[in-house]
Design a protein around this motif. Structure first.
Motif, PDB file in Angstrom:
ATOM      1  N   GLU A   1      32.469   6.638  45.154  1.00 57.43           N
ATOM      2  CA  GLU A   1      32.660   7.765  44.734  1.00 57.43           C
ATOM      3  C   GLU A   1      31.260   8.857  44.924  1.00 57.43           C
ATOM      4  N   ALA A   2      30.323   8.224  45.745  1.00 55.49           N
ATOM      5  CA  ALA A   2      29.100   9.037  46.197  1.00 55.49           C
ATOM      6  C   ALA A   2      29.605  10.637  46.403  1.00 55.49           C
ATOM      7  N   ALA A   3      30.370  10.544  47.395  1.00 52.86           N
ATOM      8  CA  ALA A   3      30.507  11.970  47.942  1.00 52.86           C
ATOM      9  C   ALA A   3      31.375  12.848  46.836  1.00 52.86           C
ATOM     10  N   ASP A   4      32.229  12.305  46.123  1.00 52.22           N
ATOM     11  CA  ASP A   4      32.886  13.015  45.137  1.00 52.22           C
ATOM     12  C   ASP A   4      31.972  13.494  43.949  1.00 52.22           C
ATOM     13  N   LEU A   5      31.023  12.492  43.424  1.00 53.49           N
ATOM     14  CA  LEU A   5      30.062  12.797  42.384  1.00 53.49           C
ATOM     15  C   LEU A   5      29.292  14.006  43.031  1.00 53.49           C
ATOM     16  N   LEU A   6      28.698  13.883  44.254  1.00 55.91           N
ATOM     17  CA  LEU A   6      28.020  14.897  44.553  1.00 55.91           C
ATOM     18  C   LEU A   6      28.637  16.336  44.614  1.00 55.91           C
ATOM     19  N   SER A   7      29.809  16.416  45.029  1.00 54.14           N
ATOM     20  CA  SER A   7      30.572  17.471  45.236  1.00 54.14           C
ATOM     21  C   SER A   7      30.887  18.220  43.657  1.00 54.14           C
TER      22      SER A   7
ATOM     23  N   GLU B   1      26.074  10.624  53.900  1.00 57.07           N
ATOM     24  CA  GLU B   1      25.915  11.180  55.028  1.00 57.07           C
ATOM     25  C   GLU B   1      27.349  11.060  55.972  1.00 57.07           C
ATOM     26  N   ALA B   2      28.424  10.454  55.326  1.00 55.96           N
ATOM     27  CA  ALA B   2      29.691  10.440  55.870  1.00 55.96           C
ATOM     28  C   ALA B   2      30.227  11.815  55.356  1.00 55.96           C
ATOM     29  N   ASP B   3      29.951  12.295  54.577  1.00 55.83           N
ATOM     30  CA  ASP B   3      30.391  13.494  54.182  1.00 55.83           C
ATOM     31  C   ASP B   3      29.510  14.852  54.169  1.00 55.83           C
TER      32      ASP B   3
END
Ligand code: SAM
Ligand code: SF4
Length: 335
Positions: free
Chosen positions: A170-176, A215-217
């Motif tokens: 959820e790293a990228a979802d949390l950042l978004s 960094e994947a997103d």
């Protein structure tokens, strides 16, 4: 000044207001909770303010952060904030909270002079939140963050702990989500501070892994190599992404275990039962409550506090083979 023998000076006081909590995050507490401190052992609001006053007026404390356990459970919180911001010189004040009840409390806290909040949020999924915090309260947390922003307690900072196989996707979802709402997100490596002693190095999601997942997103650029100071978070700009106000979006990573920042630490902690700890991982405490209740003068209290900080060790030692987890868990020390 609160100086130690390695040249560091403590200016940031973390005050734990209670060891109790209305959540049971798996990295912090067992499902049944803990044996809470008996009421007579807790400092009263007046006692807390007396010690904060000594810290601010005699020992160079410039920032006071209220934490716990869950600090919003303490009824006197707005009065404690008001009493702290009335001191001269006025310290900065902040709150670390799970956000439950913050929507209702934020206006009173802002009115009392609170400057900033950090809200803990590890997942955006209701079912996961329930598994992770063992209560179905995600909506209250999200409402709390929005309420804090509305009350002007900005920038709202968000603390997230990732766990392997639990929420590390959820790293990228949390950042978004945080960028979209104007919140500054910081990921924190999980530390061996849970009451159950369940922390394992191989299940900890490291700072390197967190960055790789982001960094994947997103494209991240180191933001503050020269200006980090004592701040534990390594800050990154998120290229091409802006907060709603137009500022460049940022994300922080706090590598407490794999990228320790002990050499720049400026923190000292006061537990809810009046003990000074010079480090989260300290194995000794100094009893200011006994001094205060025994009628000690401000100078005697200040002397004992100085002595407690003077013996601070150079680092937390988590990476030493001989590391021993402190007897008290994070919730009782004040995170
Ligand atoms: N209840 C409040 C909250 O959750 O924000 C304040 C106290 S809590 C102990 C403070 C912070 O410590 C939270 O952001 C929480 O996620 C973090 N925390 C708790 N246990 C941790 C652990 N074992 N490793 C890393 N962070 C932890
Ligand atoms: Fe409560 Fe904070 Fe510990 Fe979660 S991390 S159980 S919210 S004290």
């Amino acid at each position: 000044m609160l100086a130690d023998s390695y040249g560091r000076v403590a200016t940031d006081l973390r005050v734990s207001l209670t060891d109790r909590c209305n959540l049971r995050c798996t990295y912090c507490m067992p499902p049944e909770g803990l044996e809470w401190l008996p009421k007579p052992e807790l400092l009263t609001d007046d006692e807390i303010l007396s010690l904060i006053r000594v810290g601010v007026t005699r020992l160079g404390i410039t920032e006071v952060r209220f934490t716990g356990g869950e600090p919003l459970l303490r009824r006197g919180l707005p009065g404690l904030v008001a009493g702290t911001t009335a001191l001269t010189p006025r310290p900065q004040t902040a709150l670390t909270t799970n956000g439950i009840g913050l929507a209702r409390m934020a206006p009173a806290l802002a009115e009392a002079g609170l400057d900033r909040v950090n809200v803990s949020l590890d997942t955006l999924r209701h079912d996961r939140f329930e598994r992770l915090a063992r209560r179905r309260r995600l909506q209250d947390v999200l409402d709390g963050m929005a309420g804090a922003a509305e009350a002007g307690l900005t920038p709202v900072k968000v603390n997230a702990v990732l766990m392997r196989g639990v929420n590390d996707d959820e790293a990228a979802d949390l950042l978004s989500y945080c960028v979209e709402h104007g919140y500054e997100l910081r990921f924190i490596e999980q530390m061996p501070l849970d009451a159950q002693h369940g922390w394992r190095r191989d299940t900890m999601v490291t700072a390197d892994e967190i960055l790789a997942r982001l960094e994947a997103d997103f494209t991240l650029e180191a933001a503050d190599a020269d200006t980090r100071g004592s701040a534990p978070a390594e800050l990154f700009h998120v290229r091409g992404v802006r907060f709603p106000g137009g500022d460049q979006a940022t994300v922080g990573v706090i590598g407490s275990v794999t990228r320790p920042f002990c050499g720049a630490c400026d923190r000292v902690r006061l537990t809810a039962d009046g003990q000074i700890r010079n480090c989260l991982f300290a194995r000794q405490e100094s009893d200011l409550r006994a001094l205060l209740r025994g009628g000690a003068t401000d100078e005697e209290i200040a002397d004992s506090w100085r002595a407690a900080v003077a013996t601070k060790l150079p680092g937390h030692g988590i990476n030493d083979p001989a590391f021993l987890q402190p007897a008290r868990p994070m919730s009782a020390i004040g995170g």
